[in-house]
Scaffold this motif. Structure first.
Motif, short mmCIF file in Angstrom:
data_model
loop_
_atom_site.label_atom_id
_atom_site.label_comp_id
_atom_site.label_asym_id
_atom_site.label_seq_id
_atom_site.Cartn_x
_atom_site.Cartn_y
_atom_site.Cartn_z
N HIS A 263 0.82 -1.22 0.00
CA HIS A 263 0.00 0.00 0.00
C HIS A 263 0.86 1.28 0.00
O HIS A 263 0.43 2.32 0.51
CB HIS A 263 -0.95 0.04 1.20
N GLY A 264 2.08 1.18 -0.55
CA GLY A 264 2.93 2.37 -0.65
C GLY A 264 3.60 2.78 0.64
O GLY A 264 4.28 3.81 0.69
N LYS A 265 3.42 1.99 1.71
CA LYS A 265 4.01 2.36 3.00
C LYS A 265 5.54 2.32 2.92
O LYS A 265 6.12 1.36 2.43
CB LYS A 265 3.52 1.42 4.09
N GLY A 266 6.19 3.37 3.43
CA GLY A 266 7.64 3.43 3.48
C GLY A 266 8.31 3.80 2.18
O GLY A 266 9.54 3.76 2.07
N SER A 267 7.52 4.16 1.18
CA SER A 267 8.08 4.47 -0.14
C SER A 267 8.39 5.96 -0.28
O SER A 267 7.68 6.81 0.26
CB SER A 267 7.11 4.05 -1.24
N SER A 268 9.47 6.26 -1.03
CA SER A 268 9.82 7.64 -1.40
C SER A 268 10.12 7.65 -2.89
O SER A 268 10.75 6.73 -3.42
CB SER A 268 11.06 8.11 -0.62
N ILE A 269 9.65 8.67 -3.58
CA ILE A 269 9.80 8.68 -5.04
C ILE A 269 10.49 9.96 -5.52
O ILE A 269 10.59 10.94 -4.78
CB ILE A 269 8.41 8.56 -5.73
N ASN A 270 11.00 9.87 -6.74
CA ASN A 270 11.60 11.01 -7.44
C ASN A 270 12.70 11.67 -6.59
O ASN A 270 12.74 12.89 -6.42
CB ASN A 270 10.51 12.02 -7.81
N ILE A 271 13.60 10.82 -6.08
CA ILE A 271 14.72 11.29 -5.26
C ILE A 271 15.87 11.69 -6.19
O ILE A 271 16.27 10.92 -7.07
CB ILE A 271 15.17 10.20 -4.28
N ASN A 272 16.43 12.88 -5.95
CA ASN A 272 17.45 13.39 -6.88
C ASN A 272 18.77 13.75 -6.21
O ASN A 272 19.65 14.31 -6.85
CB ASN A 272 16.91 14.62 -7.62
N ASP A 273 18.93 13.47 -4.92
CA ASP A 273 20.22 13.75 -4.26
C ASP A 273 20.43 12.73 -3.14
O ASP A 273 19.49 12.10 -2.65
CB ASP A 273 20.25 15.18 -3.71
N PHE A 274 21.71 12.61 -2.71
CA PHE A 274 22.07 11.55 -1.78
C PHE A 274 21.50 11.78 -0.38
O PHE A 274 21.12 10.84 0.31
CB PHE A 274 23.61 11.42 -1.71
N GLU A 275 21.43 13.03 0.06
CA GLU A 275 20.88 13.31 1.38
C GLU A 275 19.42 12.86 1.48
O GLU A 275 19.01 12.26 2.46
CB GLU A 275 21.01 14.81 1.71
N THR A 276 18.65 13.18 0.43
CA THR A 276 17.24 12.75 0.40
C THR A 276 17.14 11.23 0.33
O THR A 276 16.25 10.62 0.93
CB THR A 276 16.51 13.39 -0.80
N ALA A 277 18.11 10.64 -0.41
CA ALA A 277 18.12 9.18 -0.54
C ALA A 277 18.35 8.52 0.82
O ALA A 277 17.73 7.49 1.14
CB ALA A 277 19.18 8.74 -1.53
N LYS A 278 19.24 9.10 1.64
CA LYS A 278 19.49 8.53 2.97
C LYS A 278 18.23 8.61 3.85
O LYS A 278 17.93 7.68 4.60
CB LYS A 278 20.65 9.27 3.65
N VAL A 279 17.51 9.73 3.75
CA VAL A 279 16.25 9.86 4.49
C VAL A 279 15.26 8.81 4.01
O VAL A 279 14.55 8.16 4.81
CB VAL A 279 15.66 11.28 4.32
N GLY A 280 15.20 8.60 2.69
CA GLY A 280 14.30 7.60 2.11
C GLY A 280 14.65 6.19 2.57
O GLY A 280 13.78 5.36 2.84
N LEU A 281 15.96 5.92 2.67
CA LEU A 281 16.42 4.61 3.16
C LEU A 281 15.95 4.39 4.59
O LEU A 281 15.42 3.32 4.92
CB LEU A 281 17.95 4.54 3.06
N ALA A 282 16.15 5.38 5.44
CA ALA A 282 15.75 5.25 6.84
C ALA A 282 14.24 5.06 6.96
O ALA A 282 13.76 4.25 7.77
CB ALA A 282 16.20 6.49 7.62
N HIS A 283 13.50 5.80 6.14
CA HIS A 283 12.03 5.69 6.16
C HIS A 283 11.60 4.29 5.74
O HIS A 283 10.73 3.66 6.40
CB HIS A 283 11.44 6.75 5.23
N ALA A 284 12.19 3.74 4.70
CA ALA A 284 11.82 2.41 4.21
C ALA A 284 12.19 1.33 5.22
O ALA A 284 11.48 0.33 5.36
CB ALA A 284 12.51 2.14 2.87
N GLN A 285 13.31 1.55 5.94
CA GLN A 285 13.75 0.53 6.89
C GLN A 285 12.89 0.49 8.16
O GLN A 285 13.07 -0.39 9.00
CB GLN A 285 15.23 0.74 7.23
#
Length: 876
Positions: A263-285
């Protein structure tokens, strides 16, 4: 006013066969019985002010505003409460309109009946409708908004989800019965061996391996990639080091999502930089240790639904969003969007209200917006990172726009993963081109996909996606039901039920049956006790081994909850006699007939009602029954039998010592009555009547005459096959009969049998039943006085509100009115009474114990038999 009782009716009932879900509230108006609405100052105005929507209730006036007119003219509070209960359900999204209010024979006591959609919502509506009426009478404030909110919350907790509900509705439309298993979305369709189960959109056919594959997004992607299905490039990571390596390999933009998410839980989309990617990783985990990082595919979010490996529907999903107008801020635009009548609480409407949450705030933060920001005119602001309808997203049907190559691909995907119901998520610019041309890719394959976006899209054509699921579960020619014969009446129900079950079993079916002493499958008792209500019927119908159901159906269960089955093939009515009158608003045989006919009204149009032509009240039902009717009689010349014969209809009669099927002028003799053990050499006429009913019912079902005859000859009136029904135990000097007779008609049947018993001394053990009318207890005593030479009066275990002295006094009064001189004594305990009766026995004495606790009496007598055998052995 006070509520005496609230009953939930879940099946065909005395109020309606078609409307199975009813609340029956027994309401005591107390002082309000003398105050109709026109005598309560300001009541009508307060009611209309609080609930103006009641203007739509036409009531008996038949015009809009008819109910308010009745209130103005003067009506009783039970009627008002019925309408309030219906309207507060409607206001909370449960539109249901059937209601009845009827005064009982007790002044001021009313039965208020109204339909419900969700059981606990119906109970809450009953309670609150009374409270609302009290507040209106006393001119007190009532928080209607809070009531509606509570009702919505109860409904959302209780109701089936939209996907499950749509499948159930489709099944009901096809006359496939259903049973909810537990309080979640697990549902059984069909009965017995022909049942299937599903939960949400997972069916009993769904492969658990396929579900595991679909839940493992990395494995799904690998299998699809190896099958030349376009998927986004990416990798599985579990830490920042792996994240950095994957980004170096695939580049930006990115999607980061948990491996085991849904149901899209923990997902982050359209990430364009590494700092945002790290936040997305933590959120997904937060949802999964391992995380999928893959290239973000631009385009639109599409869902293709495949059922039984055929594409059924496709929709474009749009995340919850608002469109700026240059004047309102984001929160105001959300509020405005939520005013759309298509949006509602939970799943109540086509769309769901948009709620501001963490995901919303994070998206706005990325845009340097807050809820107070004012978007430009025409600017689209997305409020959710996924397009799920449950978070306020919308859907657009695109089923007819899918390219044939994409259809083939989707159907291949369902087979590769192995899902019978699959939701395939695709990101692409469109589905009108093949994905290999548009650059689109399959993002996920979902087990248990939601149907809501297809059933009620925001735009485009709604699709009945439940129909192919039911087609898959019940392909053409596959039955959903099992044969059901339901037996009701006052006396003879249990014996008739057992006899029918014996005939059915001997014809090769695995039979499940319910009786007043237990639930059985074949001849194995699974549950002991009085099991003649809807819960017991459902027990049989839920059992996946049962091929044929024979259900004893007593009035108590019908009055308490309705029938436990939607319809039956054959309904048998043994008779309608005085028993339990004066209870549950059943005061006479006309009232009792109304209850018993519920079984007959539930018979299928092409089924059969089997009636006793010797019973006056049963015959009164003849003109009103919709299904076919056959009748039975102990008298071949019964006027109803003669009339049926003239009309060429089917009957079953006792003639010249034979059990005989008649159709018009021709006869088929089944068996000689004295060769059928339960008739006691044809001396027990009431047992012959039970044989007639069972023979006729099984003949009408289609069993052969010879098979019926053989079954009748092998049915022994023993404690094993027929506990407490004319069980005779032989001793050297005397015999003991144990029978469940407990009302005047039952006593008369035993009296008729005992006339054929040659015995110098007949001893009876009897008791008065506390919940019977005085006249019924006296009548039993009177009949006992006619048939016994000595009577032992014992006490029942349950006095049901009376004293022993009161009950025994009524019994003795009846004995004394019999016109015979005989002796009697009182021995309170049944065991002691039996022992004493056997101690009094002389040569050829016949003891009759009319017992309500059959097992105890049978155990004692069998112990005595065993002891007598042992003593004889020692003597030898």
């Amino acid at each position: 006013m006070k509520i005496d009782r609230i009953q939930v009716l879940r099946g065909p009932n005395i109020w309606s066969i078609r409307r199975k879900k009813l609340i029956q509230m027994r309401l005591d108006l107390e002082e309000m019985e003398h105050l109709p609405t026109n005598k309560i100052e300001g009541f009508r105005d307060r009611l209309q002010l609080l609930m103006p929507t009641l203007i739509t209730h036409r009531c008996s006036e038949g015009v809009e505003g008819g109910f308010f007119l009745r209130v103005e003219m003067g009506t009783w509070m039970g009627h008002v409460i019925e309408h309030i209960a219906l309207e507060i359900q409607t206001l909370s999204g449960m539109d249901t309109g059937f209601g009845r209010t009827r005064e009982t024979k007790t002044p001021g006591i009313y039965n208020v009946v109204f339909s419900y959609l969700e059981e606990n919502s119906g109970i809450y509506a009953a309670e609150q409708s009374v409270e609302i009426a009290r507040c209106l009478i006393e001119a007190r404030d009532y928080n209607l908004e809070e009531c509606i909110r509570n009702l919505k919350e109860i409904r959302e907790r209780e109701r089936l989800g939209p996907s499950t509900g749509s499948i159930v509705e489709e099944a009901v439309a096809r006359d496939i019965p259903w049973i909810r298993l537990g309080r979640n979305s697990l549902v059984q369709l069909g009965y017995g061996v022909n049942q299937t189960r599903f939960q949400a959109t997972i069916t009993g056919n769904t492969s658990s391996i396929a579900v595991d594959i679909a839940c493992n997004k990395e494995l799904t992607k690998k299998m699809l990639d190896e099958a030349a299905i376009p998927v986004p490039i990416g990798d599985l990571v579990s830490d920042e080091e792996g994240l950095e390596k994957t980004i170096q390999k695939i580049g930006y933009p990115l999607v980061i999502k948990p491996l085991d998410g849904n149901h899209g839980k923990g997902s982050s989309i359209n990430i364009n930089d590494f700092e945002t990617a790290k936040v997305g990783l933590a959120h997904a985990q937060n949802y999964s240790k391992k995380v999928i990082v893959e290239r973000y595919i631009t385009g639109y979010d599409f869902r293709i639904l495949v059922i039984n490996h055929k594409m059924i529907a496709a929709a474009r999903r749009v995340p919850a969003h608002i469109i700026g107008d240059g004047a309102l801020n984001i929160q105001q635009l959300i509020n405005k969007e939520n005013l759309d009548p298509r949006r509602g609480y939970g799943h109540e409407n086509v769309l769901t209200e948009i709620l501001v949450d963490k995901d919303t705030n994070e998206l706005l933060e990325k845009l340097n917006f807050t809820l107070e920001s004012i978007p430009k005119n025409g600017e689209i602001v997305y409020l959710k990172s996924t397009a799920n309808l449950s978070t306020g997203g919308t859907s657009i049907d695109v089923t007819d726009m899918v390219h044939p190559e994409n259809i083939v691909m989707a159907e291949r995907v369902s087979r590769i993963i192995g899902l019978d119901v699959a939701g395939i998520d695709i990101m692409a610019e469109n589905l009108t081109q093949p994905l290999r041309e548009s650059g689109g890719a399959i993002l996920e394959v979902n087990a248990a996909p939601g149907f809501r976006m297809h059933l009620a899209p925001s735009e485009g054509l709604p699709r009945n996606v439940a129909a192919p699921v039911v087609d898959m579960l019940y392909p053409h020619g596959k039955p959903a039901k099992i044969p059901i014969i339901a037996v009701t009446g006052t006396n003879g129900k249990t014996t008739t039920t057992r006899l029918i079950s014996h005939i059915v079993k001997n014809n090769g079916y695995r039979v499940g049956f319910t009786t007043s002493d237990g639930i059985y499958i074949q001849n194995t008792m699974l549950t002991k006790g009085d099991t003649t209500g809807p819960i017991s019927a459902e027990f049989i119908l839920k059992d996946p081994t049962v091929e044929f159901a024979v259900l004893e159906t007593a009035r108590g269960g019908i009055l308490r909850s309705g029938l436990g089955f939607s319809s039956c093939d054959i309904g048998v009515l043994t008779n309608i006699k005085e028993d339990h009158l004066g209870m549950n608003d059943i005061h006479n045989l006309k009232d009792l007939t109304k209850v018993k006919r519920v079984v007959l009204d539930s018979v299928k149009k092409d089924g059969w009602c089997v009636l006793n032509a010797d019973d006056e009240y049963s015959m009164r039902l003849l003109p009103d029954l919709d299904s076919k009717v056959a009748i039975f009689s102990l008298d071949e010349n019964n006027p109803h039998i003669l009339k049926f014969a003239k009309e060429g209809k089917i009957t079953c009669v006792y003639e010249e010592g034979f059990v005989t099927i008649k159709k018009g002028d021709w006869k088929i003799r089944i068996a000689k009555a004295n060769s059928i053990p339960i008739t006691m050499e044809a001396k027990a006429r009431f047992m012959i009547a039970n044989v007639l009913a069972a023979s006729l019912a099984t003949y009408l079902y289609g069993f052969e005459i010879e098979d019926i005859a053989n079954s009748l000859r092998t049915f022994i009136p023993s404690p094993a096959l027929m506990p407490g029904r004319l069980n005779v135990f032989k001793f050297k000097k005397f015999k003991v009969l144990i029978d469940f007779a407990h009302n005047p008609a039952g006593y008369e049947a035993i009296e008729d049998f005992l006339k054929n018993i040659d015995s110098p001394k007949k001893i009876g053990i009897i008791s008065g039943v506390g919940d019977r009318r005085d006249e019924d207890i006296r009548e039993c005593g009177k009949i006992a006085g006619r048939m016994f030479d000595h009577i032992i009066i014992r006490n029942e275990k349950h006095l049901r509100g009376r004293t022993e002295e009161e009950i025994n006094g009524l019994v003795i009064s009846g004995i004394q009115s019999s016109g015979r001189e005989l002796s009697y004594e009182i021995i309170p305990k049944e065991i002691d009474a039996l022992k004493h009766a056997m101690s009094l026995a002389e040569e050829n004495t016949f003891i009759t114990a009319l017992s309500d606790v059959i097992s105890n009496a049978i155990d004692l007598v069998q112990d005595y038999q065993h002891k007598e055998i042992l003593d004889d052995g020692k003597a030898l």
